[in-house]
Design an enzyme around this catalytic site. Structure first.
Site, mmCIF file in Angstrom:
data_model
loop_
_atom_site.group_PDB
_atom_site.id
_atom_site.type_symbol
_atom_site.label_atom_id
_atom_site.label_comp_id
_atom_site.label_asym_id
_atom_site.label_seq_id
_atom_site.Cartn_x
_atom_site.Cartn_y
_atom_site.Cartn_z
ATOM 1 N N VAL A 10 -3.467 2.076 3.647
ATOM 2 C CA VAL A 10 -3.416 0.629 3.391
ATOM 3 C C VAL A 10 -1.998 0.082 3.440
ATOM 4 C CG1 VAL A 10 -5.543 0.362 2.079
ATOM 5 C CG2 VAL A 10 -3.450 1.025 0.882
ATOM 6 N N GLY A 11 -1.047 0.971 3.402
ATOM 7 C CA GLY A 11 0.310 0.453 3.399
ATOM 8 C C GLY A 11 1.297 1.520 3.794
ATOM 9 N N GLU A 12 2.370 1.039 4.395
ATOM 10 C CA GLU A 12 3.453 1.936 4.734
ATOM 11 C C GLU A 12 4.694 1.226 4.264
ATOM 12 O OE1 GLU A 12 4.348 4.805 8.496
ATOM 13 O OE2 GLU A 12 2.654 3.443 8.441
ATOM 14 N N LYS A 17 3.665 6.503 2.548
ATOM 15 C CA LYS A 17 2.365 5.894 2.840
ATOM 16 C C LYS A 17 1.554 5.697 1.571
ATOM 17 C CE LYS A 17 2.174 7.789 7.450
ATOM 18 N NZ LYS A 17 2.327 9.128 8.021
ATOM 19 N N LYS A 33 -0.338 6.867 -4.015
ATOM 20 C CA LYS A 33 1.007 6.652 -3.503
ATOM 21 C C LYS A 33 1.834 7.911 -3.691
ATOM 22 C CE LYS A 33 4.831 3.438 -3.929
ATOM 23 N NZ LYS A 33 5.342 2.242 -4.607
ATOM 24 N N ASP A 138 12.684 -6.166 -6.400
ATOM 25 C CA ASP A 138 12.182 -6.203 -5.027
ATOM 26 C C ASP A 138 10.870 -6.979 -4.963
ATOM 27 O OD1 ASP A 138 12.241 -5.733 -2.294
ATOM 28 O OD2 ASP A 138 11.323 -3.738 -2.449
HETATM 29 P P1 ADP Z 1 6.409 0.923 -1.159
HETATM 30 O O1 ADP Z 1 7.370 1.359 -2.212
HETATM 31 O O2 ADP Z 1 6.229 1.958 -0.135
HETATM 32 O O3 ADP Z 1 6.705 -0.453 -0.637
HETATM 33 P P2 ADP Z 1 4.034 -0.259 -2.373
HETATM 34 O O4 ADP Z 1 3.559 0.129 -3.722
HETATM 35 O O5 ADP Z 1 4.649 -1.601 -2.214
HETATM 36 O O6 ADP Z 1 4.990 0.879 -1.855
HETATM 37 O O7 ADP Z 1 2.815 -0.141 -1.364
HETATM 38 C C1 ADP Z 1 2.924 -0.434 0.021
HETATM 39 C C2 ADP Z 1 1.736 -1.286 0.449
HETATM 40 O O8 ADP Z 1 0.501 -0.586 0.184
HETATM 41 C C3 ADP Z 1 1.614 -2.608 -0.321
HETATM 42 O O9 ADP Z 1 2.379 -3.621 0.314
HETATM 43 C C4 ADP Z 1 0.123 -2.873 -0.255
HETATM 44 O O10 ADP Z 1 -0.244 -3.477 0.971
HETATM 45 C C5 ADP Z 1 -0.486 -1.476 -0.293
HETATM 46 N N1 ADP Z 1 -0.862 -1.105 -1.688
HETATM 47 C C6 ADP Z 1 -0.047 -0.572 -2.614
HETATM 48 N N2 ADP Z 1 -0.663 -0.378 -3.796
HETATM 49 C C7 ADP Z 1 -1.928 -0.810 -3.621
HETATM 50 C C8 ADP Z 1 -3.085 -0.895 -4.481
HETATM 51 N N3 ADP Z 1 -3.036 -0.481 -5.743
HETATM 52 N N4 ADP Z 1 -4.213 -1.421 -3.968
HETATM 53 C C9 ADP Z 1 -4.247 -1.841 -2.679
HETATM 54 N N5 ADP Z 1 -3.220 -1.798 -1.837
HETATM 55 C C10 ADP Z 1 -2.056 -1.287 -2.273
#
Ligand code: ADP
Ligand code: MG
Length: 305
Positions: A10-12, A17, A33, A138
């Site tokens: 869902v995210g990078e 990831k 995560k 951030d």
């Molecule tokens: P990073 O430190 O890598 O930026 P994030 O926690 O911001 O990590 O997560 C990256 C992306 O993953 C987020 O921008 C979001 O789109 C997705 N994401 C993160 N946590 C969740 C969650 N609990 N539920 C759904 N999507 C998530």
């Protein structure tokens, strides 16, 4: 990690990831995560433990994404930590983009009461962190998670970066965005205060209204120039001490633009709140707690939060 079915990426983000996954026994959806925190022979380093317990404490608020568990994993002789969070549908960046794609159609408006409610919840989450002595540093739409159905917004991606400086490049070598960075940070101030987060909140507020970023610079200098062009070039009168900051130079002189003209969709109370969030002098910038009392929120039913 056999406890979970990995469903999709869902995210990078900045550090690695993030996967949507399902807990096999309970069926609960979670976000996994992988952290860049590696364990050494002795186990989890104390600094890491401190970060995790802080994160756990902060995630007690419903306006901060909940950390459910921490899992230790052995992989190729390396011991890694996975953080297991509650899963939310989407993040604010994707949410705003979905409105952008719908532009031209009848359903394309991001309703102003949703903006008001999201901003209020964001201030609640930020105030919660600040009242526990934690700066996020951030805040940006990608780090705010949204439950579309319930209309809930939560602060995410908190805590683990605090012991380190904000990285300039992510692990995929993508440039980390500067768009939400406060002018004092861009000018090399080493004194961080809650103002750095409130600046970001202001940028996010304007972005919800405009459905595009307010200041989209691609270098630190360009980012500053975007800000100066819009708010006017700061001087000692507007912002005492600005010319002694490390990266201060003689910049072109711009006069402030009218915020109301730039954001015609925002009502006057909203313009007033935004201008208090985008105040140059960090010590005069509005706090999250003060923002929650601003007249912009007067017609919001606060009892639902
Ligand atoms: P990073 O430190 O890598 O930026 P994030 O926690 O911001 O990590 O997560 C990256 C992306 O993953 C987020 O921008 C979001 O789109 C997705 N994401 C993160 N946590 C969740 C969650 N609990 N539920 C759904 N999507 C998530
Ligand atoms: Mg992130």
């Amino acid at each position: 990690m056999e406890k979970y079915d990995k469903l999709e990426k869902v995210g990078e983000g900045t550090y690695g990831k993030v996967y949507k996954a399902q807990d096999k026994t309970t069926g609960q959806l979670v976000a996994l995560k992988k952290t860049r925190l590696e364990m050494d022979e002795e186990g989890i380093p104390p600094t890491t433990l401190r970060e995790i317990s802080l994160l756990q404490m902060l995630s007690q608020s419903i306006y901060v994404v909940r950390l459910l568990r921490v899992e230790h994993v052995e992989k190729n002789g390396k011991r890694l930590l996975y953080l297991v969070f509650e899963y939310l549908d989407t993040d604010l960046k994707k949410y705003i983009d979905s409105y952008k794609r719908a532009e031209g159609q009848i359903l394309s408006r991001f309703p102003s009461r949703v903006i008001q409610s999201f901003l209020y919840q964001l201030c609640k989450g930020v105030d919660h962190c600040h009242s526990h002595g934690v700066l996020h540093r951030d805040l940006k739409p990608q780090n705010l998670l949204v439950d579309k159905e319930k209309g809930i917004l939560k602060v995410a991606d908190l805590g683990l970066g605090r012991a380190f400086t904000i990285p300039l490049k992510s692990y995929t070598h993508e440039i980390v965005t500067l768009w939400y960075r406060a002018p004092e940070v861009l000018l090399g101030s080493t004194h961080y205060s809650i103002g750095v987060d409130m600046w970001s909140v202001g940028c996010i507020f304007a972005e919800m209204v405009r459905r595009q970023p307010l200041f989209a610079g691609d270098s630190e200098l360009q980012q500053l120039l975007h800000i100066f062009r819009f708010l006017g070039t700061p001087d000692e009168e507007k912002w005492p001490g600005v010319s002694s900051l490390r990266d201060w130079h003689d910049y072109p002189q711009w006069k402030p633009q009218s915020m109301a003209n730039a954001l015609p969709l925002l009502e006057p109370e909203g313009i007033d709140l935004l201008s208090k969030m985008l105040e140059y002098n960090p010590s005069n910038r509005i706090s999250a707690k003060e923002a929650m009392e601003h007249p912009y929120f007067d017609n919001l039913d606060k009892s639902q939060f």
